[in-house]
Scaffold this active site. Structure first.
Site: not given
Ligand code: GLN
Length: 303
Positions: A64, A67, A187, A239, A257
């Site tokens: 992530s 992102k 992605y 998050y 992760v």
């Protein structure tokens, strides 16, 4: 400040805890095979000074953290129109949660949860070859060639049922323009980029330099866009642990992760820590501890 000794101290302090707690991400089979007992840390200052210790040059799956770079491309290419389909509020939910998407009519809370990054990626896929552009950006920002780990990308494509659900759900609300399979292929590849701590400390350098590329000096993002990314990292980058990160660390952070976390000290430096064992929110346990030690020992914080 003697950053090299400081990072070596942090490695020495945390080494006894390696492999003691947490679990490597096991919902992506290729990530489940990564040994848990790894720890690396690296930083690069705004004036180009570098320090690194531990497993800082071992490549890992950025997951992530990608992102952040997808958002960077989206803001650079689309400016304000990017926000037509993506919010800017913390979700307070796990990164792969579906629950808010229905009541919020397919508009993800922010670009750092999976749904948000998939929505950003859809916009990128409309503009260009999003996989190639990601590699070009990452390689340029860290000054070395970056590649995707195809095994990780394939592993996630084979088991990414939640991401497939998120993308189809958004598509049902008319929020995804392209074929779901093309968007997810980009992605999953973005998440599967393989980089090490030193490369990520370099590559995030534009975030502590008001948007200026760490090596070429050209303006990658405007000053205000770079500040906004930092604001989103602080509020949404980790998050449903974003509040805890702000409380304990006080720096804009983005985690993945794969066990990596990048952090920004505006106008000073960027740093990256990596340790694959995660807590229940999907953030690296020792990575978080290392950042806490770093801010406690240096007094560096945005507050
Ligand atoms: N590739 C991962 C996923 O989509 C990224 C999640 C993460 O790093 N938090 O589930």
């Amino acid at each position: 400040m003697d950053f090299q000794s400081l990072l070596e101290d942090i490695v020495a302090t945390l080494r006894p805890e390696l492999g003691e707690a947490g679990h490597v991400a096991n919902y992506i089979p290729a990530l489940a095979r990564v040994p848990a007992a790894r720890f690396g840390i690296a930083l690069r200052t705004c004036d180009g000074h570098e320090a690194h210790a531990g497993d800082s040059t071992t490549a890992f799956s950025i997951q992530s953290i990608s992102k952040l770079f997808a958002l960077t491309m989206g803001m650079r290419e689309m400016g304000e129109t990017l926000w037509e389909r993506i919010g800017r509020e913390p979700s307070g939910n796990p990164f792969n949660s579906l629950v808010q998407l229905e009541s919020e009519r397919g508009i993800p809370r922010n670009p750092f949860i999976n749904a948000g990054a998939i929505a950003v990626t859809d916009r990128l896929v409309s503009l260009f070859d999003a996989k190639a552009e990601m590699l070009t950006l990452l390689s340029s920002l860290c000054g070395e060639p970056v590649q995707f780990d195809e095994e990780v990308a394939a592993s996630e494509a084979a088991t990414g049922f939640r991401n497939i659900a998120l993308a189809n759900f958004m598509k049902s609300f008319g929020r995804i323009d392209n074929d779901v399979s093309a968007v997810l292929d980009a992605y999953f590849h973005h998440c599967a980029a393989a980089m090490n701590c030193l490369q990520l400390a370099r590559a995030t350098g534009f975030l502590c330099r008001d948007g200026v590329h760490p090596f070429t000096g050209h303006q990658l993002l405007t000053e205000s866009q770079a500040r906004r990314i930092n604001a989103l990292m602080l509020t949404c980058g980790t998050y449903d642990a974003a509040g805890e990160f702000a409380f304990r660390i006080g720096l804009p952070c983005k985690s993945g992760v794969g066990g990596g976390i990048v952090a920004v000290v505006p106008d000073r430096l960027t740093l990256c820590v990596w340790s694959p064992a995660l807590d229940s929110t999907g953030n690296s346990l020792l990575g978080m501890k290392a950042l806490e030690l770093f801010t406690a020992k240096t007094g560096l914080s945005i507050f």
